[in-house]
Design a protein around this motif. Structure first.
Motif, short mmCIF file in Angstrom:
data_model
loop_
_atom_site.label_atom_id
_atom_site.label_comp_id
_atom_site.label_asym_id
_atom_site.label_seq_id
_atom_site.Cartn_x
_atom_site.Cartn_y
_atom_site.Cartn_z
N UNK A 49 0.83 -1.20 0.00
CA UNK A 49 0.00 0.00 0.00
C UNK A 49 0.87 1.26 0.00
N UNK A 50 1.98 1.22 0.73
CA UNK A 50 2.89 2.37 0.74
C UNK A 50 3.49 2.58 -0.64
N UNK A 51 3.77 1.50 -1.35
CA UNK A 51 4.29 1.63 -2.71
C UNK A 51 3.28 2.35 -3.60
N UNK A 66 8.44 9.62 -9.17
CA UNK A 66 9.23 9.69 -7.94
C UNK A 66 9.83 8.32 -7.64
N UNK A 67 10.95 8.29 -6.95
CA UNK A 67 11.56 7.05 -6.49
C UNK A 67 11.96 7.23 -5.03
N UNK A 68 12.01 6.12 -4.31
CA UNK A 68 12.42 6.13 -2.90
C UNK A 68 13.38 4.98 -2.67
N UNK A 122 11.32 4.13 2.56
CA UNK A 122 10.04 3.44 2.73
C UNK A 122 9.88 2.94 4.16
N UNK A 123 10.96 2.47 4.75
CA UNK A 123 10.91 2.02 6.14
C UNK A 123 10.54 3.17 7.06
N UNK A 135 11.98 2.19 10.93
CA UNK A 135 13.26 2.62 10.36
C UNK A 135 14.33 1.55 10.29
N UNK A 136 14.20 0.48 11.08
CA UNK A 136 15.21 -0.58 11.05
C UNK A 136 14.77 -1.77 10.19
N UNK A 137 13.67 -1.62 9.47
CA UNK A 137 13.10 -2.77 8.74
C UNK A 137 13.37 -2.72 7.25
#
Length: 356
Positions: free
Chosen positions: A277-279, A286-288, A293-294, A300-302
């Motif tokens: 869903x975040x994608x 745009x690119x990330x 994304x984490x 943040x550690x995933x």
């Protein structure tokens, strides 16, 4: 620069530019430093001086160097159209799409099989023989969907033996063809042609369950898992959802549609579905990075777990896992092939510029 077709020396490229040599179309581009524009070597525009030329092997390289695409020769368009090797072999394939090709057959056309192989891999990510096999398999899918007997579909698809035809379908769908034509299952699979190769769409009357390039490794395992969840088989055919997916993909590849509004069923864990869903919330153009994304997901550690979820996505393009790149800006793994990932990113850059 690591390419299948290393660029010749600048003098040779400049001679090709002044001659508008079509043999270089799809293999080399020129950036004009005085205008900031890049072109095909066949562009009809006035030719720059040699000292004002920079040479690139791909639109991505030219864009990355800060050049804008020419509005006369459209260098972001389908460059394979300008490759005489591609044109000639595609014409032969179109004339007889069910022909069983071999390298000897390619040589009989007067073309060097290794040249043909490299040209098709550069433009399409698969060899001419692999593309020919896809065409035959596609013919078989259509014949079975139309109610043909397995042996008739095998002959229509150009396979020499029924066992070869069944084995090809078993690898692709996870069952022999007979199992896919019995009854009226809720999930049906069909072939969708795209400029980047054939795709398999799996849908029911309500939503799209899977959309994958047919040469993706592991597609058979994905379809077997889907089949198990559907009571043991998947049928051949299409629904209104399949039709909508095909139409929206056509608009997307023509750079007319930045996103999709298809109903989806996402088969995954709650964490995977959250990643997917975040994608879908990343805008076209745009690119990330995985780290970005984490952070968006509050994990943040995933980053590694997110990378695995990204790779497990079963609805290519619509769930845009191709928009995730390395933290240093380089392309990273993509199940459909890095060449497809770059092509999708290039399409979306065009879409983003159009919105601007």
């Amino acid at each position: 620069m690591d390419t299948l077709f290393p660029l010749p020396d600048p003098d040779a490229l400049y001679r090709a530019l002044t001659a508008r040599d079509p043999a270089f179309d799809g293999r080399a581009l020129v950036g004009v430093t005085t205008t900031g524009i890049f072109c095909r070597l066949t562009c009809p525009a006035r030719k720059p001086r040699p000292e004002n030329c920079r040479w690139f092997d791909s639109p991505a390289a030219a864009l990355g160097a800060g050049f804008r695409p020419c509005r006369r020769c459209h260098p972001l368009g389908p460059q394979a159209d300008g490759d005489p090797v591609i044109r000639r072999m595609l014409a032969a394939l179109t004339a007889d799409p069910t022909r069983r090709w071999s390298e000897a057959d390619v040589a009989d056309t007067g073309m060097d099989p290794s040249t043909v192989r490299r040209a098709f891999r550069r433009h399409y990510g698969l060899s001419f023989l692999e593309l020919a096999r896809q065409m035959r398999l596609r013919a078989g899918v259509g014949a079975l969907r139309g109610g043909a007997q397995v042996i008739d579909a095998q002959l229509d698809a150009g396979f020499d033996s029924a066992s070869g035809f069944r084995e090809a379908f078993a690898r692709l769908f996870g069952h022999p063809p007979q199992a896919m034509t019995q009854g009226a299952p809720g999930l049906v699979a069909d072939w969708i042609d795209t400029p980047l190769g054939g795709m398999i769409a799996l849908a029911d009357a309500r939503s799209l369950h899977l959309l994958e390039f047919v040469d993706r490794k592991g597609l058979g395992a994905e379809l077997r898992a889907m089949s198990a969840g559907a009571g043991g088989r998947i049928g051949l055919g299409r629904t209104a959802v399949t039709e909508a997916a095909e139409a929206q993909l056509a608009d997307y590849f023509a750079a007319r549609r930045p996103g999709f509004d298809l109903p989806l069923t996402l088969h995954g864990t709650p964490f995977q579905r959250a990643v997917w869903q975040a994608l879908r919330e990343i805008p076209a153009g745009a690119t990330v990075s995985y780290g970005d994304l984490a952070a968006r997901l509050g994990r943040p550690t995933a980053a590694r777990a997110i990378a695995r979820a990204n790779g497990a996505n079963q609805i290519a393009i619509v769930v845009p896992c191709h928009r995730v790149i390395g933290a240093d800006g380089t392309l990273t793994g993509y199940a459909g092939g890095l060449w497809r990932k770059q092509a999708l990113i290039d399409i979306e850059r065009r879409l983003a510029r159009g919105r601007g």
